[in-house]
Design a protein around this motif. Structure first.
Motif, mmCIF file in Angstrom:
data_model
loop_
_atom_site.group_PDB
_atom_site.id
_atom_site.type_symbol
_atom_site.label_atom_id
_atom_site.label_comp_id
_atom_site.label_asym_id
_atom_site.label_seq_id
_atom_site.Cartn_x
_atom_site.Cartn_y
_atom_site.Cartn_z
ATOM 1 N N UNK A 71 -0.020 39.318 31.623
ATOM 2 C CA UNK A 71 -1.065 38.329 30.539
ATOM 3 C C UNK A 71 -1.239 38.906 29.192
ATOM 4 N N UNK A 72 0.069 39.137 28.624
ATOM 5 C CA UNK A 72 0.262 39.388 27.400
ATOM 6 C C UNK A 72 1.542 38.593 26.808
ATOM 7 N N UNK A 73 1.323 38.136 25.556
ATOM 8 C CA UNK A 73 2.588 37.449 24.981
ATOM 9 C C UNK A 73 2.967 38.000 23.557
ATOM 10 N N UNK A 74 4.097 37.522 23.211
ATOM 11 C CA UNK A 74 4.621 38.045 21.763
ATOM 12 C C UNK A 74 5.049 36.486 21.064
ATOM 13 N N UNK A 75 4.542 36.242 20.118
ATOM 14 C CA UNK A 75 4.753 35.149 19.172
ATOM 15 C C UNK A 75 5.793 35.453 18.125
ATOM 16 N N UNK A 76 6.852 35.142 18.304
ATOM 17 C CA UNK A 76 8.210 35.453 17.429
ATOM 18 C C UNK A 76 8.529 34.579 16.405
ATOM 19 N N UNK A 77 8.865 35.188 15.278
ATOM 20 C CA UNK A 77 9.260 34.415 14.083
ATOM 21 C C UNK A 77 10.677 35.202 13.295
ATOM 22 N N UNK A 78 11.584 34.228 12.795
ATOM 23 C CA UNK A 78 12.501 34.558 12.206
ATOM 24 C C UNK A 78 12.598 34.018 10.892
ATOM 25 N N UNK A 79 12.508 35.145 9.864
ATOM 26 C CA UNK A 79 12.636 35.038 8.444
ATOM 27 C C UNK A 79 11.264 33.869 8.180
ATOM 28 N N UNK A 80 10.243 34.084 8.735
ATOM 29 C CA UNK A 80 9.010 33.106 8.612
ATOM 30 C C UNK A 80 8.927 32.079 9.238
ATOM 31 N N UNK A 81 10.162 31.707 10.048
ATOM 32 C CA UNK A 81 9.984 30.403 10.751
ATOM 33 C C UNK A 81 9.530 30.608 12.258
ATOM 34 N N UNK A 82 8.771 29.971 12.836
ATOM 35 C CA UNK A 82 8.382 30.127 14.326
ATOM 36 C C UNK A 82 9.272 29.711 15.265
ATOM 37 N N UNK A 83 9.852 30.631 16.106
ATOM 38 C CA UNK A 83 10.767 30.428 16.930
ATOM 39 C C UNK A 83 10.446 30.414 18.479
ATOM 40 N N UNK A 84 9.049 30.811 19.082
ATOM 41 C CA UNK A 84 8.743 30.542 20.160
ATOM 42 C C UNK A 84 7.710 31.808 20.777
ATOM 43 N N UNK A 85 7.312 31.621 21.727
ATOM 44 C CA UNK A 85 6.582 32.496 22.324
ATOM 45 C C UNK A 85 6.770 32.937 23.649
ATOM 46 N N UNK A 86 7.113 34.402 23.806
ATOM 47 C CA UNK A 86 7.459 34.947 25.077
ATOM 48 C C UNK A 86 6.384 35.384 25.947
ATOM 49 N N UNK A 87 6.454 34.900 27.190
ATOM 50 C CA UNK A 87 5.161 35.290 28.089
ATOM 51 C C UNK A 87 5.825 36.174 29.270
ATOM 52 N N UNK A 88 7.157 36.583 29.182
ATOM 53 C CA UNK A 88 7.505 37.176 30.439
ATOM 54 C C UNK A 88 7.242 38.952 30.256
ATOM 55 N N UNK A 89 6.727 39.338 31.406
ATOM 56 C CA UNK A 89 6.091 40.642 31.355
ATOM 57 C C UNK A 89 7.386 41.588 31.515
ATOM 58 N N UNK A 90 7.166 42.894 31.161
ATOM 59 C CA UNK A 90 8.073 43.905 31.544
ATOM 60 C C UNK A 90 9.032 44.271 30.128
ATOM 61 N N UNK A 91 10.084 44.796 30.400
ATOM 62 C CA UNK A 91 11.123 45.473 29.337
ATOM 63 C C UNK A 91 11.888 44.064 28.781
ATOM 64 N N UNK A 92 11.588 43.631 27.512
ATOM 65 C CA UNK A 92 12.323 42.306 26.917
ATOM 66 C C UNK A 92 13.128 42.841 25.774
ATOM 67 N N UNK A 93 14.276 41.872 25.443
ATOM 68 C CA UNK A 93 14.981 42.192 24.370
ATOM 69 C C UNK A 93 15.107 40.787 23.596
#
Length: 298
Positions: A71-93
């Motif tokens: 029940x935790x997510x990470x909102x990812x951006x690349x150089x100021x542009x929104x690329x997506x939200x990762x909702x997969x728990x565990x160790x991610x890359x």
């Protein structure tokens, strides 16, 4: 000279799911690169420059690692542009050049403070509520609202104030019998509050799971007056039932005497008997027996 046309409103940014890579696999690859670089340097299998490149590549993979709890997510951006939200728990890359903001997806409680507002009649009342909410759309929560937690708190207070103006605190002669009130229609009021909050929170990507009133009372300045009003209403209602029951008992008594031919009463004696029985049945105090040695005519 015509005025320039207004720019069309910008469409809201909706959440896009992002598929990150397994972090454990990337850790293993990074370790292998470091080991290979060390072996090259130790055994001189290749030029040292290759060992340096392998070490740099292994080190470059490390910043892309992150951990997500359930029940935790990470909102990812690349150089100021929104690329997506990762909702997969565990160790991610993910791409080390991408930056991210972690956001909780767990349900949260908001217990509003007691507010003094006016109900539908204009009477001042004190009201408070508990709201259970959670983030539904992470992109809207992060990019559409500056601080979504503060937004939820302020909008919840505004919704409760608006709700109080739609309903009267209690029923009365000026309201239809089926009209919902704050005190008697708790379920209907809770549903109306939840629907209003969902409309207000939609732009922030927040959904309301439940909303209930936790405090409801007349304001202190009119509490005593309203208490006397409620007591008077209750007394009138009780008196009405007492009188209705007494009339039925008197009618049954007169019919019983007439059917058994125990007494023959004219209209005047019936009126006196009815009056005495109603006084006895409707009185708040215990009746005192009185021996009547005369008649109605002497």
């Amino acid at each position: 000279m015509t005025a320039p046309a207004a720019a069309p409103p910008r469409a809201a940014l909706d959440e896009t799911r992002y598929r990150s890579r397994d972090g454990y696999v990337m850790v293993a690859i990074s370790v292998l690169l470091f080991v290979a670089a060390g072996l090259i340097v130790a055994r001189q299998w290749a030029p040292p420059a290759l060992a340096g490149l392998l070490a740099v590549a292994g080190a470059a993979l490390v910043p892309g690692l992150y951990m997500l709890q359930p029940n935790e997510a990470k909102v990812l951006t690349l150089f100021g542009r929104y690329v997506g939200t990762d909702r997969t728990d565990g160790l991610r890359w993910t791409n080390p050049f991408q930056s991210g903001t972690k956001i909780s997806l767990r349900a949260r409680n908001l217990n509003t403070s007691t507010m003094k507002v006016n109900d539908k009649r204009g009477n001042p009342v004190e009201i408070g509520a508990a709201v259970v909410w959670r983030v539904r759309d992470t992109a809207r929560a992060v990019f559409e609202i500056d601080d979504y937690t503060k937004f939820v708190s302020i909008q919840a207070e505004a919704a409760i104030r608006h709700l109080a103006t739609l309903y009267a605190y209690d029923s009365g002669e000026d309201l239809a019998p089926e009209e919902t009130t704050l005190r008697a229609g708790l379920d209907a009021v809770a549903d109306a509050l939840r629907d209003d909050l969902n409309l207000r929170f939609a732009s922030a990507g927040v959904e309301v799971l439940d909303a209930r009133l936790t405090h409801l009372a007349y304001a202190p300045e009119i509490a005593q007056v309203m208490l006397r009003r409620q007591q008077a209403t209750a007394i009138v209602s009780a008196r009405h039932q007492i009188v209705a029951g007494a009339v039925g008992m008197v009618e049954a008594a007169l019919n019983g005497l007439s059917e058994r031919n125990l007494l023959t009463l004219d209209d005047e004696r019936k009126a006196a008997m009815v009056s005495n029985l109603l006084v006895v049945l409707c009185s708040d105090n215990d009746t005192q027996p009185v021996i009547n040695t005369g008649t109605l005519y002497t």
